[in-house]
Motif scaffolding. Structure first.
Motif, PDB file in Angstrom:
ATOM      1  N   LEU A 114       0.869  -1.173   0.000  1.00  0.00           N
ATOM      2  CA  LEU A 114       0.000   0.000   0.000  1.00  0.00           C
ATOM      3  C   LEU A 114       0.907   1.223   0.000  1.00  0.00           C
ATOM      4  N   VAL A 115       0.762   2.079  -1.005  1.00  0.00           N
ATOM      5  CA  VAL A 115       1.544   3.312  -1.077  1.00  0.00           C
ATOM      6  C   VAL A 115       0.583   4.483  -0.941  1.00  0.00           C
ATOM      7  N   ASN A 116       0.749   5.252   0.108  1.00  0.00           N
ATOM      8  CA  ASN A 116      -0.114   6.413   0.353  1.00  0.00           C
ATOM      9  C   ASN A 116       0.622   7.686  -0.050  1.00  0.00           C
ATOM     10  N   LEU A 117       0.058   8.415  -0.995  1.00  0.00           N
ATOM     11  CA  LEU A 117       0.635   9.671  -1.453  1.00  0.00           C
ATOM     12  C   LEU A 117       0.019  10.813  -0.659  1.00  0.00           C
ATOM     13  N   LEU A 147       4.595   5.413   2.972  1.00  0.00           N
ATOM     14  CA  LEU A 147       4.123   6.789   2.833  1.00  0.00           C
ATOM     15  C   LEU A 147       5.036   7.519   1.861  1.00  0.00           C
ATOM     16  N   SER A 148       4.452   8.157   0.853  1.00  0.00           N
ATOM     17  CA  SER A 148       5.234   8.872  -0.156  1.00  0.00           C
ATOM     18  C   SER A 148       4.873  10.352  -0.105  1.00  0.00           C
ATOM     19  N   HIS A 149       5.817  11.169   0.383  1.00  0.00           N
ATOM     20  CA  HIS A 149       5.579  12.608   0.484  1.00  0.00           C
ATOM     21  C   HIS A 149       5.827  13.253  -0.875  1.00  0.00           C
ATOM     22  N   THR A 150       4.765  13.724  -1.507  1.00  0.00           N
ATOM     23  CA  THR A 150       4.855  14.244  -2.875  1.00  0.00           C
ATOM     24  C   THR A 150       4.929  15.768  -2.844  1.00  0.00           C
ATOM     25  N   ASP A 151       5.985  16.276  -2.238  1.00  0.00           N
ATOM     26  CA  ASP A 151       6.196  17.719  -2.172  1.00  0.00           C
ATOM     27  C   ASP A 151       7.704  17.964  -2.144  1.00  0.00           C
ATOM     28  N   PRO A 152       8.175  19.069  -2.727  1.00  0.00           N
ATOM     29  CA  PRO A 152       9.628  19.317  -2.743  1.00  0.00           C
ATOM     30  C   PRO A 152      10.255  19.518  -1.371  1.00  0.00           C
ATOM     31  N   GLU A 177       6.666  14.252  -7.928  1.00  0.00           N
ATOM     32  CA  GLU A 177       5.387  13.564  -8.155  1.00  0.00           C
ATOM     33  C   GLU A 177       5.483  12.584  -9.323  1.00  0.00           C
ATOM     34  N   ASP A 178       6.573  11.837  -9.342  1.00  0.00           N
ATOM     35  CA  ASP A 178       6.775  10.867 -10.426  1.00  0.00           C
ATOM     36  C   ASP A 178       5.769   9.721 -10.371  1.00  0.00           C
ATOM     37  N   LEU A 179       5.409   9.288  -9.143  1.00  0.00           N
ATOM     38  CA  LEU A 179       4.487   8.156  -9.043  1.00  0.00           C
ATOM     39  C   LEU A 179       3.100   8.489  -9.572  1.00  0.00           C
ATOM     40  N   PRO A 180       2.457   9.578  -9.153  1.00  0.00           N
ATOM     41  CA  PRO A 180       1.132   9.866  -9.733  1.00  0.00           C
ATOM     42  C   PRO A 180       1.198  10.114 -11.232  1.00  0.00           C
ATOM     43  N   LEU A 189      -4.982  14.770  -3.555  1.00  0.00           N
ATOM     44  CA  LEU A 189      -4.392  14.109  -2.398  1.00  0.00           C
ATOM     45  C   LEU A 189      -5.415  14.119  -1.270  1.00  0.00           C
ATOM     46  N   PRO A 190      -5.385  13.061  -0.431  1.00  0.00           N
ATOM     47  CA  PRO A 190      -4.520  11.893  -0.509  1.00  0.00           C
ATOM     48  C   PRO A 190      -4.927  10.953  -1.641  1.00  0.00           C
ATOM     49  N   LEU A 191      -3.997  10.090  -1.997  1.00  0.00           N
ATOM     50  CA  LEU A 191      -4.209   9.103  -3.046  1.00  0.00           C
ATOM     51  C   LEU A 191      -3.464   7.846  -2.614  1.00  0.00           C
ATOM     52  N   THR A 192      -4.118   6.694  -2.715  1.00  0.00           N
ATOM     53  CA  THR A 192      -3.513   5.452  -2.228  1.00  0.00           C
ATOM     54  C   THR A 192      -3.464   4.412  -3.335  1.00  0.00           C
TER      55      THR A 192
END
Length: 227
Positions: A114-117, A147-152, A177-180, A189-192
């Motif tokens: 499970l990857v939570n963005l 947990l994937s923090h999608t912010d610089p 934000e390469d994964l999304p 967000l959030p996105l799982t």
């Protein structure tokens, strides 16, 4: 005695009283709080303010001492073979525990994942993270929770995790934000992301999970794993 002399003596006595009171106060402060006084409290961690994504967030990374103090779990085990198939296996991310880069496939290592963005400025994310933490404690090693923090700003991500008491979840940084983008996911967000053990993506959830039971139900539905 003249009137002027009397007022001079009164002023002198008052000045002496002020000096004595000041010295007494200084002496008491040096001795620390007296009996029954409230002990000083340590400052509590505070999360950066929530809101909308900044227009131009600067890229920041955390220093090694802060990483060590956070005590986040290692995001990969080199002794376990990586997942090598599926759309997300080769995606490079930065492990927040040590600052090194790795792939999601090495983190997954053949386990349902499970990857939570999320991002520090996302208020629904802050409500969801404790629910994911509690669910992971229930699931144990049956699901890899990331947990994937999608912010610089990795710094603000660390501050938010600390303020929320999130210490036991594998955490990575995906500042661009390469994964999304890879998944073609909507910009919310959030996105799982639920990834099967073989590396295939089972489902992308675009709404928050508000409780531990919501997370457990989603894991059972999309990954077939029960607590």
């Amino acid at each position: 005695m003249s009137a002027s002399l009397r007022w001079s003596l009164v002023a002198l006595v008052a000045l002496v009283g002020v000096v004595v009171a000041l010295l007494s106060t200084i002496g008491n402060s040096d001795q620390g709080p007296g009996p029954g006084a409230a002990a000083p409290t340590a400052p509590t961690a505070t999360a950066p303010p929530a809101g909308s994504p900044p227009a131009e967030e600067p890229y920041t990374t955390v220093d090694p001492d802060t990483r060590a103090a956070a005590g986040l779990p290692a995001c990969r085990d080199g002794a376990v073979p990586a997942t090598t198939v599926g759309p997300v296996a080769g995606l490079m991310v930065r492990c927040m525990d040590d600052g090194d880069t790795t792939t999601l496939g090495k983190i997954q290592a053949g386990t349902p994942m499970l990857v939570n963005l999320w991002a520090y400025w996302c208020e629904p994310c802050r409500r969801e993270l404790p629910a994911i933490r509690d669910a992971q404690a229930t699931l144990g090693d049956s699901v890899r929770v990331v947990l994937s923090h999608t912010d610089p700003s990795e710094t603000k991500g660390f501050d938010t995790l600390s303020a929320l008491g999130i210490e036991d979840l594998i955490s990575v940084s995906d500042p661009d934000e390469d994964l999304p983008t890879l998944l073609g996911a909507p910009p919310v967000l959030p996105l799982t992301v639920f990834v099967r053990a073989d590396g295939t993506v089972a489902h992308v959830l675009v709404e928050p999970m508000d409780s531990e039971q919501d997370v457990l139900d989603a894991v059972e539905e999309h990954l077939g794993v029960t607590a």
